[in-house]
Design an enzyme around this catalytic site. Structure first.
Site, PDB file in Angstrom:
ATOM      1  NE  ARG A 276      -9.053  45.980  25.602  1.00 29.58           N
ATOM      2  CZ  ARG A 276      -8.881  45.864  26.730  1.00 29.58           C
ATOM      3  NH1 ARG A 276      -7.451  45.614  27.171  1.00 29.58           N
ATOM      4  NH2 ARG A 276      -9.699  45.949  27.563  1.00 29.58           N
TER       5      ARG A 276
ATOM      6  CB  SER B 221     -14.666  48.583  26.095  1.00 32.57           C
ATOM      7  OG  SER B 221     -14.311  48.215  27.669  1.00 32.57           O
TER       8      SER B 221
ATOM      9  CD  GLU C 107     -11.728  46.817  22.877  1.00 30.67           C
ATOM     10  OE1 GLU C 107     -11.444  45.748  22.366  1.00 30.67           O
ATOM     11  OE2 GLU C 107     -12.645  47.047  23.702  1.00 30.67           O
TER      12      GLU C 107
HETATM   13  N1  EPU Z   1     -15.355  55.113  34.848  1.00 24.52           N
HETATM   14  C1  EPU Z   1     -16.602  56.139  35.030  1.00 24.52           C
HETATM   15  N2  EPU Z   1     -17.715  55.744  34.504  1.00 24.52           N
HETATM   16  C2  EPU Z   1     -17.876  54.608  33.916  1.00 24.52           C
HETATM   17  C3  EPU Z   1     -16.790  53.689  33.734  1.00 24.52           C
HETATM   18  C4  EPU Z   1     -15.519  53.919  34.341  1.00 24.52           C
HETATM   19  O1  EPU Z   1     -16.217  56.977  35.549  1.00 24.52           O
HETATM   20  O2  EPU Z   1     -18.842  54.361  33.397  1.00 24.52           O
HETATM   21  C5  EPU Z   1     -13.950  55.481  35.491  1.00 24.52           C
HETATM   22  C6  EPU Z   1     -13.916  54.689  36.723  1.00 24.52           C
HETATM   23  O3  EPU Z   1     -14.501  55.184  37.911  1.00 24.52           O
HETATM   24  C7  EPU Z   1     -12.180  54.612  36.857  1.00 24.52           C
HETATM   25  C8  EPU Z   1     -11.759  54.533  35.271  1.00 24.52           C
HETATM   26  O4  EPU Z   1     -13.082  54.933  34.765  1.00 24.52           O
HETATM   27  O5  EPU Z   1     -11.832  55.657  37.569  1.00 24.52           O
HETATM   28  C9  EPU Z   1     -11.567  53.143  34.957  1.00 24.52           C
HETATM   29  O6  EPU Z   1     -12.785  52.395  35.131  1.00 24.52           O
HETATM   30  P1  EPU Z   1     -12.536  50.877  35.147  1.00 24.52           P
HETATM   31  O7  EPU Z   1     -11.654  50.548  35.959  1.00 24.52           O
HETATM   32  O8  EPU Z   1     -13.989  50.115  35.365  1.00 24.52           O
HETATM   33  O9  EPU Z   1     -12.116  50.366  33.649  1.00 24.52           O
HETATM   34  P2  EPU Z   1     -12.497  50.993  32.150  1.00 24.52           P
HETATM   35  O10 EPU Z   1     -11.211  51.808  31.789  1.00 24.52           O
HETATM   36  O11 EPU Z   1     -13.448  51.493  32.273  1.00 24.52           O
HETATM   37  C10 EPU Z   1     -10.983  48.804  31.253  1.00 24.52           C
HETATM   38  C11 EPU Z   1     -11.275  47.882  30.195  1.00 24.52           C
HETATM   39  C12 EPU Z   1     -12.048  46.825  30.345  1.00 24.52           C
HETATM   40  C13 EPU Z   1     -11.628  45.820  31.716  1.00 24.52           C
HETATM   41  C14 EPU Z   1     -11.269  47.068  32.435  1.00 24.52           C
HETATM   42  C15 EPU Z   1     -10.743  46.406  33.796  1.00 24.52           C
HETATM   43  C16 EPU Z   1     -10.807  49.429  28.003  1.00 24.52           C
HETATM   44  C17 EPU Z   1     -11.179  49.987  26.659  1.00 24.52           C
HETATM   45  N3  EPU Z   1     -11.612  48.629  28.827  1.00 24.52           N
HETATM   46  O12 EPU Z   1     -12.278  49.498  31.359  1.00 24.52           O
HETATM   47  O13 EPU Z   1     -12.152  45.724  29.305  1.00 24.52           O
HETATM   48  O14 EPU Z   1     -12.549  45.086  31.827  1.00 24.52           O
HETATM   49  O15 EPU Z   1     -10.628  48.059  32.390  1.00 24.52           O
HETATM   50  O16 EPU Z   1      -9.737  46.277  33.747  1.00 24.52           O
HETATM   51  O17 EPU Z   1      -9.700  49.320  28.346  1.00 24.52           O
HETATM   52  C18 EPU Z   1     -13.384  45.265  27.211  1.00 24.52           C
HETATM   53  O18 EPU Z   1     -12.191  45.650  26.571  1.00 24.52           O
HETATM   54  O19 EPU Z   1     -14.442  44.802  26.649  1.00 24.52           O
HETATM   55  C19 EPU Z   1     -13.569  45.728  28.601  1.00 24.52           C
HETATM   56  C20 EPU Z   1     -14.380  45.387  29.027  1.00 24.52           C
END
Ligand code: EPU
Length: 350
Positions: A159, A246, A342
């Site tokens: 990012r 995010s 972010e």
């Molecule tokens: N998790 C939770 N609760 C939640 C959300 C996530 O426990 O409400 C846990 C999930 O279970 C998992 C981990 O967090 O173990 C990662 O979750 P997820 O794969 O959904 O991805 P994320 O880290 O929450 C990131 C990006 C998203 C992107 C997704 C998919 C960032 C800040 N966000 O989210 O990007 O779509 O991965 O690759 O890196 C954005 O930047 O606007 C965005 C949506």
């Protein structure tokens, strides 16, 4: 070039926050940008999907309405595509997928524009735009000239990029050139995506004695479809609930801190970063702190994805920032971890 004075910010940001900006310049070329007065405060705006205005904007917003996409070179296996800054990001992804060009399908349905994509190095489902950028074309507000930065000079990280660093406030991205593949390059390292694609693509068993070959162009379309399904299941539609995706970055901590947290909270996701540190999941931390689905006044945390702060209707930018601060304070108090926004919160602290 279209110049509008004293305009409403509401339609220009996905949080749906109200307010006014002194001026909006909608431009199509670097030649037009050369006629803009950059001596006053100014800011480039894409789709307004990653910005939170906390006050009126007393300056000039420059927004690209250049929407060209063209193939600029190809070999039997690869293709270069140049897209102008104002192209809607997902229209660009759809354009590539329709032509069988691999490389951006995992980034389907990310709101925003092509010009904004390299700035925060948009990423999802195991892919980042920096992986396929060949070069970024910019207009330099200091010299009035144009420059082209090769990927190696864009400083892409999680990012982040040089455009958020030393070049912030100094250049306007005018176009991006991408290096894509005509050969299948499925990127299914993100487990949830691989599972969803397998579900979509598992064909009915062939009749006895016959074999089938996988339909590769079908796979590209299926990956885009799977990404869109996963996203729409977790992320709120900005037309219904104002948000900026995010709100926080996934925090990076030292390997030692990562080890201690993993020991104390066995369910906490802790990933090695490859640079000797650990990466945590902001969504998990916020959920574990009890914030998923909770709201204060007109601002809340989305019920299906704890990383997303939502405007429940009529919230001001200040209210959203205040709410985010509470979440940050609570996560810090419970886990000792700092969450960094972010989203670009304006005006920026100096
Ligand atoms: N998790 C939770 N609760 C939640 C959300 C996530 O426990 O409400 C846990 C999930 O279970 C998992 C981990 O967090 O173990 C990662 O979750 P997820 O794969 O959904 O991805 P994320 O880290 O929450 C990131 C990006 C998203 C992107 C997704 C998919 C960032 C800040 N966000 O989210 O990007 O779509 O991965 O690759 O890196 C954005 O930047 O606007 C965005 C949506």
């Amino acid at each position: 070039m279209k110049i509008s004075e004293n305009i409403s910010l509401g339609p220009l940001n996905s949080f749906g926050v109200d307010g006014r900006a002194r001026r909006l310049v909608e431009w199509e070329s670097a030649a037009e940008l050369a006629r803009v007065d950059f001596s006053e405060p100014w800011m480039a705006l894409g789709g307004g999907n990653n910005v939170l205005f906390t006050t009126d904007y007393d300056g000039t917003l420059v927004k690209s309405v250049a929407r060209g996409i063209a193939v600029t070179g190809e070999t039997a296996e690869t293709v270069r595509v140049r897209a102008e800054a104002g192209v809607d990001w997902d229209d660009f992804v759809a354009w590539c997928v329709e032509r069988g060009f691999w490389g951006v399908e995992n980034l389907s349905a990310i709101p925003g524009t092509v010009g904004a994509a390299p700035i925060q190095n948009i990423g999802a489902y195991g892919a980042e735009v920096g992986d396929v950028v060949v070069a970024v074309e910019c207009f330099c507000v200091e010299t009035g000239g144009v420059l082209t930065l090769a990927r190696e000079h864009c400083g892409f990280g999680y990012r982040s990029s040089v455009f958020k660093g030393v070049l912030r406030g100094r250049v306007v991205v005018t176009a991006v050139e991408f290096g894509l593949s005509k050969e299948p390059r499925p990127n299914l390292k993100y487990a949830v995506l691989a599972e969803r694609v397998a579900k979509i693509s598992s064909p009915p068993a062939p009749p006895a004695g016959e074999t089938t070959t996988p339909q590769e162009s079908g796979l590209l379309v299926q990956i885009r479809g799977a990404v869109m399904e996963i996203r729409s299941g977790k992320l709120p539609d900005v037309r219904v609930l104002g948000n900026a995706g995010s709100f926080f970055k996934n925090p990076a901590v030292s390997a030692e801190m990562g080890r201690l947290l993993a020991e104390r909270y066995p369910a906490m996701p802790v990933y090695p970063t490859g640079e000797g540190g650990s990466k945590l999941s902001a969504g998990w931390l916020i959920e574990a702190a009890g914030w998923r689905g909770r709201s204060v006044g007109r601002v809340g945390i989305h019920r299906d994805q704890a990383l997303v702060v939502v405007n429940l209707g009529g919230a001001t930018g200040e209210e959203i920032v205040e709410f985010a601060r509470r979440v940050q304070d609570d996560v810090r108090a419970k886990f000792g971890v700092d969450l960094e926004p972010e989203v670009n919160v304006l005006p920026q602290a100096r």
